[in-house]
Scaffold this motif. Sequence first.
Motif, PDB file in Angstrom:
ATOM      1  N   GLU A  14       0.833  -1.202   0.000  1.00  0.00           N
ATOM      2  CA  GLU A  14       0.000   0.000   0.000  1.00  0.00           C
ATOM      3  C   GLU A  14       0.869   1.253   0.000  1.00  0.00           C
ATOM      4  O   GLU A  14       0.545   2.243  -0.675  1.00  0.00           O
ATOM      5  CB  GLU A  14      -0.927  -0.011   1.217  1.00  0.00           C
ATOM      6  CG  GLU A  14      -1.684   1.290   1.478  1.00  0.00           C
ATOM      7  CD  GLU A  14      -2.627   1.681   0.358  1.00  0.00           C
ATOM      8  OE1 GLU A  14      -3.093   2.846   0.366  1.00  0.00           O
ATOM      9  OE2 GLU A  14      -2.916   0.846  -0.529  1.00  0.00           O
ATOM     10  N   ILE A  15       1.965   1.222   0.725  1.00  0.00           N
ATOM     11  CA  ILE A  15       2.862   2.376   0.785  1.00  0.00           C
ATOM     12  C   ILE A  15       3.521   2.612  -0.576  1.00  0.00           C
ATOM     13  O   ILE A  15       3.637   3.749  -1.035  1.00  0.00           O
ATOM     14  CB  ILE A  15       3.917   2.170   1.890  1.00  0.00           C
ATOM     15  CG1 ILE A  15       3.228   2.199   3.259  1.00  0.00           C
ATOM     16  CG2 ILE A  15       5.014   3.236   1.826  1.00  0.00           C
ATOM     17  CD1 ILE A  15       4.088   1.707   4.402  1.00  0.00           C
ATOM     18  N   GLN A  16       3.935   1.536  -1.254  1.00  0.00           N
ATOM     19  CA  GLN A  16       4.520   1.684  -2.587  1.00  0.00           C
ATOM     20  C   GLN A  16       3.481   2.198  -3.572  1.00  0.00           C
ATOM     21  O   GLN A  16       3.767   3.075  -4.403  1.00  0.00           O
ATOM     22  CB  GLN A  16       5.091   0.343  -3.061  1.00  0.00           C
ATOM     23  CG  GLN A  16       5.647   0.337  -4.482  1.00  0.00           C
ATOM     24  CD  GLN A  16       6.931   1.110  -4.650  1.00  0.00           C
ATOM     25  OE1 GLN A  16       7.432   1.724  -3.703  1.00  0.00           O
ATOM     26  NE2 GLN A  16       7.490   1.095  -5.851  1.00  0.00           N
ATOM     27  N   ARG A  17       2.255   1.671  -3.488  1.00  0.00           N
ATOM     28  CA  ARG A  17       1.189   2.140  -4.386  1.00  0.00           C
ATOM     29  C   ARG A  17       0.936   3.624  -4.181  1.00  0.00           C
ATOM     30  O   ARG A  17       0.831   4.399  -5.140  1.00  0.00           O
ATOM     31  CB  ARG A  17      -0.099   1.351  -4.119  1.00  0.00           C
ATOM     32  CG  ARG A  17      -1.262   1.708  -5.048  1.00  0.00           C
ATOM     33  CD  ARG A  17      -2.605   1.387  -4.437  1.00  0.00           C
ATOM     34  NE  ARG A  17      -2.867   2.154  -3.223  1.00  0.00           N
ATOM     35  CZ  ARG A  17      -3.231   3.436  -3.224  1.00  0.00           C
ATOM     36  NH1 ARG A  17      -3.370   4.101  -4.361  1.00  0.00           N
ATOM     37  NH2 ARG A  17      -3.457   4.063  -2.081  1.00  0.00           N
ATOM     38  N   PHE A  18       0.822   4.041  -2.919  1.00  0.00           N
ATOM     39  CA  PHE A  18       0.561   5.437  -2.607  1.00  0.00           C
ATOM     40  C   PHE A  18       1.700   6.327  -3.095  1.00  0.00           C
ATOM     41  O   PHE A  18       1.469   7.414  -3.645  1.00  0.00           O
ATOM     42  CB  PHE A  18       0.384   5.609  -1.095  1.00  0.00           C
ATOM     43  CG  PHE A  18       0.134   7.025  -0.669  1.00  0.00           C
ATOM     44  CD1 PHE A  18      -1.136   7.569  -0.708  1.00  0.00           C
ATOM     45  CD2 PHE A  18       1.191   7.828  -0.241  1.00  0.00           C
ATOM     46  CE1 PHE A  18      -1.365   8.888  -0.323  1.00  0.00           C
ATOM     47  CE2 PHE A  18       0.972   9.146   0.141  1.00  0.00           C
ATOM     48  CZ  PHE A  18      -0.307   9.670   0.106  1.00  0.00           C
ATOM     49  N   THR A  19       2.941   5.873  -2.918  1.00  0.00           N
ATOM     50  CA  THR A  19       4.105   6.653  -3.338  1.00  0.00           C
ATOM     51  C   THR A  19       4.084   6.916  -4.836  1.00  0.00           C
ATOM     52  O   THR A  19       4.249   8.058  -5.287  1.00  0.00           O
ATOM     53  CB  THR A  19       5.409   5.922  -2.956  1.00  0.00           C
ATOM     54  OG1 THR A  19       5.441   5.694  -1.548  1.00  0.00           O
ATOM     55  CG2 THR A  19       6.630   6.742  -3.364  1.00  0.00           C
ATOM     56  N   LEU A  20       3.877   5.871  -5.624  1.00  0.00           N
ATOM     57  CA  LEU A  20       3.892   6.021  -7.080  1.00  0.00           C
ATOM     58  C   LEU A  20       2.694   6.835  -7.566  1.00  0.00           C
ATOM     59  O   LEU A  20       2.806   7.634  -8.507  1.00  0.00           O
ATOM     60  CB  LEU A  20       3.907   4.645  -7.744  1.00  0.00           C
ATOM     61  CG  LEU A  20       5.175   3.817  -7.501  1.00  0.00           C
ATOM     62  CD1 LEU A  20       5.061   2.462  -8.195  1.00  0.00           C
ATOM     63  CD2 LEU A  20       6.413   4.558  -7.975  1.00  0.00           C
ATOM     64  N   GLU A  21       1.554   6.666  -6.918  1.00  0.00           N
ATOM     65  CA  GLU A  21       0.378   7.449  -7.279  1.00  0.00           C
ATOM     66  C   GLU A  21       0.622   8.929  -7.016  1.00  0.00           C
ATOM     67  O   GLU A  21       0.259   9.794  -7.829  1.00  0.00           O
ATOM     68  CB  GLU A  21      -0.826   6.967  -6.470  1.00  0.00           C
ATOM     69  CG  GLU A  21      -2.141   7.627  -6.854  1.00  0.00           C
ATOM     70  CD  GLU A  21      -3.310   7.055  -6.073  1.00  0.00           C
ATOM     71  OE1 GLU A  21      -3.647   7.615  -5.008  1.00  0.00           O
ATOM     72  OE2 GLU A  21      -3.866   6.023  -6.516  1.00  0.00           O
ATOM     73  N   LEU A  22       1.263   9.239  -5.901  1.00  0.00           N
ATOM     74  CA  LEU A  22       1.587  10.627  -5.578  1.00  0.00           C
ATOM     75  C   LEU A  22       2.546  11.209  -6.608  1.00  0.00           C
ATOM     76  O   LEU A  22       2.359  12.339  -7.080  1.00  0.00           O
ATOM     77  CB  LEU A  22       2.214  10.698  -4.178  1.00  0.00           C
ATOM     78  CG  LEU A  22       2.647  12.082  -3.693  1.00  0.00           C
ATOM     79  CD1 LEU A  22       1.426  12.967  -3.449  1.00  0.00           C
ATOM     80  CD2 LEU A  22       3.484  11.958  -2.425  1.00  0.00           C
ATOM     81  N   VAL A  23       3.572  10.459  -6.970  1.00  0.00           N
ATOM     82  CA  VAL A  23       4.543  10.921  -7.967  1.00  0.00           C
ATOM     83  C   VAL A  23       3.846  11.218  -9.287  1.00  0.00           C
ATOM     84  O   VAL A  23       4.055  12.267  -9.905  1.00  0.00           O
ATOM     85  CB  VAL A  23       5.649   9.857  -8.168  1.00  0.00           C
ATOM     86  CG1 VAL A  23       6.480  10.156  -9.425  1.00  0.00           C
ATOM     87  CG2 VAL A  23       6.554   9.798  -6.944  1.00  0.00           C
TER      88      VAL A  23
END
Length: 325
Positions: free
Chosen positions: A30-39
């Motif tokens: 979830e943290i990786q998904r959120f990070t890439l979505e934010l980028v």
Amino acid sequence: MPYNSVPVDTSHLPLCFSRMPVRIHRDKEEIQRFTLELVNNTKEEGSKAHKHALYRHAVTGPDMNVYALSWCEADLEKMKLLIEFIELIWAHDDVTEEDPLEDAISECEQLRRAMYEEYDNEPVADNQFGLRIKRFRDIRNRMKAIDSVGWVEIQDTMEEWLPIDKLLKNWDNLEEYLDLRKVHVGNNVMTSFIRWAMGIHLTKDELTFIQPYTDAVGIWLGLMNDFMSWKRERTQPTDRIMNSVYLLMNQYKLPEDASIDMVRGILIKQEGKVLEQSKVLHETPGLSTGLRAYIDNLEYYAGATFYWSLLAPRYAKPQSFDVDN
């Protein structure tokens, strides 16, 4: 006892890998998904900033998100807000690394003022930097609303770190350099994030008590970053190289390979000092639950940073990010 994280298997790494423990947040996907979505939502696709961010978060395995590693015991929702905050800082740092020194200092001062509400009426430029200032103010308000005490500590460490480029110079010796490098590497800022994300509130006496250990970790991380990033920095056009490999090459007129070996040796020795201090702290009676949790998570943060830096493409396979490439 950790409750948000699990150990990372480092058995496949070379025997010379750090002795620091490495753990990762249970919600790493979830943290990786959120990070890439934010980028992807905050940077123009194909832009240099977008390429920088995607490369920074390129992973070589399931346990490689730098945030899930560094703040492995963080509350998930706090972690997401922290990611927004750090991505802004990291984007700013990537840009100012390529700016002339005087421009970098000016932009750091504007970012510093954005930490305080009394400057919110100041106009901001109608460009990407101005947009970052506006987002920074919004994130500041949300972080402060969750934990105002912890925010003040972050504010204080940012106040120390943002103008650090004013103090850069040609260093006379490694000791003088490392005294600033432990600040320059962002160690006090990043460790204040640990406390904010976990809701740890230490007394002034506890913060003073733990600072020598925090400084030892900072020196180790500064040396580690120098060693890992030299491949990337050695050909980077800049007027302010901040790297102990470069310093020792100049101080002792060493060839590059010899200087790299010397930094590796100093790094190993510094890790020994960190581990010795850690052992003493763990054996110290009467420490509060919050301080013990913080000591544990300083170790996790240090081990995670080493692990990520060893494997991340950002350092292992440096490359150009010219827009036309």
